[in-house]
Enzyme design. Structure first.
Site, PDB file in Angstrom:
ATOM      1  CB  SER A  80      11.112 -51.766  41.182  1.00  0.00           C
ATOM      2  OG  SER A  80      11.121 -51.414  39.804  1.00  0.00           O
TER       3      SER A  80
ATOM      4  CG  HIS B 110      19.958 -53.437  45.349  1.00  0.00           C
ATOM      5  ND1 HIS B 110      19.554 -52.636  46.376  1.00  0.00           N
ATOM      6  CD2 HIS B 110      19.113 -54.487  45.339  1.00  0.00           C
ATOM      7  CE1 HIS B 110      18.497 -53.180  46.967  1.00  0.00           C
ATOM      8  NE2 HIS B 110      18.214 -54.307  46.358  1.00  0.00           N
ATOM      9  N   GLY B 111      22.972 -54.474  42.245  1.00  0.00           N
ATOM     10  CA  GLY B 111      23.754 -54.204  41.032  1.00  0.00           C
ATOM     11  C   GLY B 111      25.069 -54.969  41.021  1.00  0.00           C
TER      12      GLY B 111
ATOM     13  CG  HIS C 148      16.910 -57.043  48.878  1.00  0.00           C
ATOM     14  ND1 HIS C 148      16.040 -56.300  48.126  1.00  0.00           N
ATOM     15  CD2 HIS C 148      16.164 -57.582  49.872  1.00  0.00           C
ATOM     16  CE1 HIS C 148      14.823 -56.385  48.634  1.00  0.00           C
ATOM     17  NE2 HIS C 148      14.869 -57.154  49.705  1.00  0.00           N
TER      18      HIS C 148
ATOM     19  CG  ASP D 182      12.131 -55.335  44.861  1.00  0.00           C
ATOM     20  OD1 ASP D 182      12.394 -55.647  46.036  1.00  0.00           O
ATOM     21  OD2 ASP D 182      12.997 -55.269  43.953  1.00  0.00           O
ATOM     22  CG  HIS D 183      13.592 -52.108  47.502  1.00  0.00           C
ATOM     23  ND1 HIS D 183      14.267 -52.032  48.702  1.00  0.00           N
ATOM     24  CD2 HIS D 183      14.240 -53.043  46.773  1.00  0.00           C
ATOM     25  CE1 HIS D 183      15.291 -52.876  48.674  1.00  0.00           C
ATOM     26  NE2 HIS D 183      15.280 -53.509  47.524  1.00  0.00           N
TER      27      HIS D 183
ATOM     28  CG  ASP E 230      13.338 -50.135  51.632  1.00  0.00           C
ATOM     29  OD1 ASP E 230      13.731 -49.892  52.799  1.00  0.00           O
ATOM     30  OD2 ASP E 230      14.104 -50.135  50.653  1.00  0.00           O
TER      31      ASP E 230
ATOM     32  CG  ASN F 293      16.358 -56.073  38.482  1.00  0.00           C
ATOM     33  OD1 ASN F 293      15.874 -56.473  37.421  1.00  0.00           O
ATOM     34  ND2 ASN F 293      16.422 -54.795  38.778  1.00  0.00           N
TER      35      ASN F 293
ATOM     36  N   GLY G  78      21.091 -60.121  44.597  1.00  0.00           N
ATOM     37  CA  GLY G  78      21.508 -61.492  44.275  1.00  0.00           C
ATOM     38  C   GLY G  78      22.445 -61.613  43.076  1.00  0.00           C
TER      39      GLY G  78
HETATM   40  P1  13P Z   1      20.337 -57.214  41.813  1.00  0.00           P
HETATM   41  O1  13P Z   1      19.906 -56.210  40.792  1.00  0.00           O
HETATM   42  O2  13P Z   1      21.681 -56.923  42.368  1.00  0.00           O
HETATM   43  O3  13P Z   1      20.208 -58.610  41.316  1.00  0.00           O
HETATM   44  O4  13P Z   1      19.350 -57.047  43.065  1.00  0.00           O
HETATM   45  C1  13P Z   1      17.987 -57.246  42.895  1.00  0.00           C
HETATM   46  C2  13P Z   1      17.235 -56.894  44.132  1.00  0.00           C
HETATM   47  O5  13P Z   1      17.711 -57.021  45.235  1.00  0.00           O
HETATM   48  C3  13P Z   1      15.858 -56.424  43.968  1.00  0.00           C
HETATM   49  O6  13P Z   1      15.279 -56.074  45.183  1.00  0.00           O
END
Ligand code: 13P
Length: 293
Positions: A49, A177-178, A207, A84-85, A105, A231, A209
């Site tokens: 990122s 995310h998160g 995304h 990423d993004h 993105d 992540n 995950g």
């Molecule tokens: P998480 O932090 O939910 O695993 O998502 C990671 C992500 O999608 C990074 O682009």
């Protein structure tokens, strides 16, 4: 071996498995993911990122570190170094810095502007041999301070952006995310089927995950999700292992600590081992073990 992500994701899509995208934050993290991928003979994507790149000293530093590490560790499995993004400017910076893959993105832009910028960046990325991921609609949660709800992408918009020649597409299907909230209703597999049907079988990207139940992950892979981004889950196990080590008094800086457990290499070791175990668990779940080609 640093490569773009086009071939590895096409093979994953055709073979009904997914390649893990693991966000990296520092040297130890990167080494842990590369070692695990090599041990398991799995292709892998290192996600970076803008925030993580800034922390590490910039995109150039990241590209130089990853390329040198890949070479000196003798990594033979396919590894993509992926932004990423990315914003429009960050994508251009990463192309120049030596990344092998980028994500633009433009999901927060009006769709016409997203399409125009994506088209321009597809041409630039492909000209230099990089793969490029695009996104329509917002994927929920917090990514570098940006928050949104778990949204579902419009198949028509997906079709338009794929027609520009992007190599893989981040399509929201209720993923966030998160950490998922208690009342999260799960992935919309029906929406995924519609998106995949509208996008002529392009590899899709899931995304957020972290924390998706295994059966839902498998269902999403079966319907075309070929890259899964993780992540937060790695960050959580890293933090838990480090906190445990310190709480046990092993990092005690006093002279009585003959083991010198305060050496940063020792403090970070449990966290690194935890990341390796998490990456292995995900590669097994995604079905990418032994798929390096
Ligand atoms: P998480 O932090 O939910 O695993 O998502 C990671 C992500 O999608 C990074 O682009």
């Amino acid at each position: 071996m640093i490569v773009n992500a086009t071939r590895m994701l096409k093979l994953a899509h055709d073979g009904h498995y997914a390649v893990g995208h693991f966000n990296i934050n520092n040297l130890e993290w990167t080494k842990a993911v590369l070692q695990t991928a090599q041990e398991l003979k799995s292709p892998v994507i290192l996600g970076v990122s803008a925030g993580a790149a800034k922390y590490m000293g910039g995109f150039k530093v990241v590209a130089a570190m990853v390329r040198a590490m890949d070479e000196s560790m003798g990594i033979t499995v396919p590894v993509a170094l992926h932004l990423d993004h990315g914003t429009y400017d960050a994508v251009k910076e990463c192309i120049a810095a030596g990344f092998s893959s980028v994500m633009f993105d433009g999901s927060s832009l009006p769709i016409e502007e997203n399409l125009a910028k994506t088209a321009e960046l597809v041409a630039l990325a492909h000209d230099k041999g990089l793969s490029i991921e695009a996104e329509v609609g917002a994927i929920g949660g917090t990514e570098d301070g940006v928050t949104a709800d778990g949204e579902v992408a419009d198949p028509e918009e997906c079709k338009k952006i794929v027609a520009l020649g992007v190599d893989f597409l981040a399509a929201g299907i209720g993923n966030i995310h998160g950490i998922y909230p208690e009342n999260w209703t799960g992935l919309h597999i029906d929406a995924l089927e519609k998106i995949q049907a509208a996008t002529s079988g392009i590899p899709l990207v899931l995304h957020g995950g972290t924390g998706i139940p295994d059966e839902q992950v498998k269902a999403a892979i079966a319907k075309g999700m070929s890259k899964i981004n993780v992540n937060t889950e790695c960050q959580l196990v890293f933090a838990a292992a480090t906190i445990k080590y310190c709480a046990e008094g092993k990092a005690d800086p006093s002279a009585a600590n003959k083991e010198k457990g305060f050496d940063p290499r020792k403090i970070l070791k449990p966290g690194v081992e935890a990341i390796k175990a998490k990456v292995k668990e995900k590669m097994e779940l995604f079905g990418s073990v032994g798929k390096a080609a």
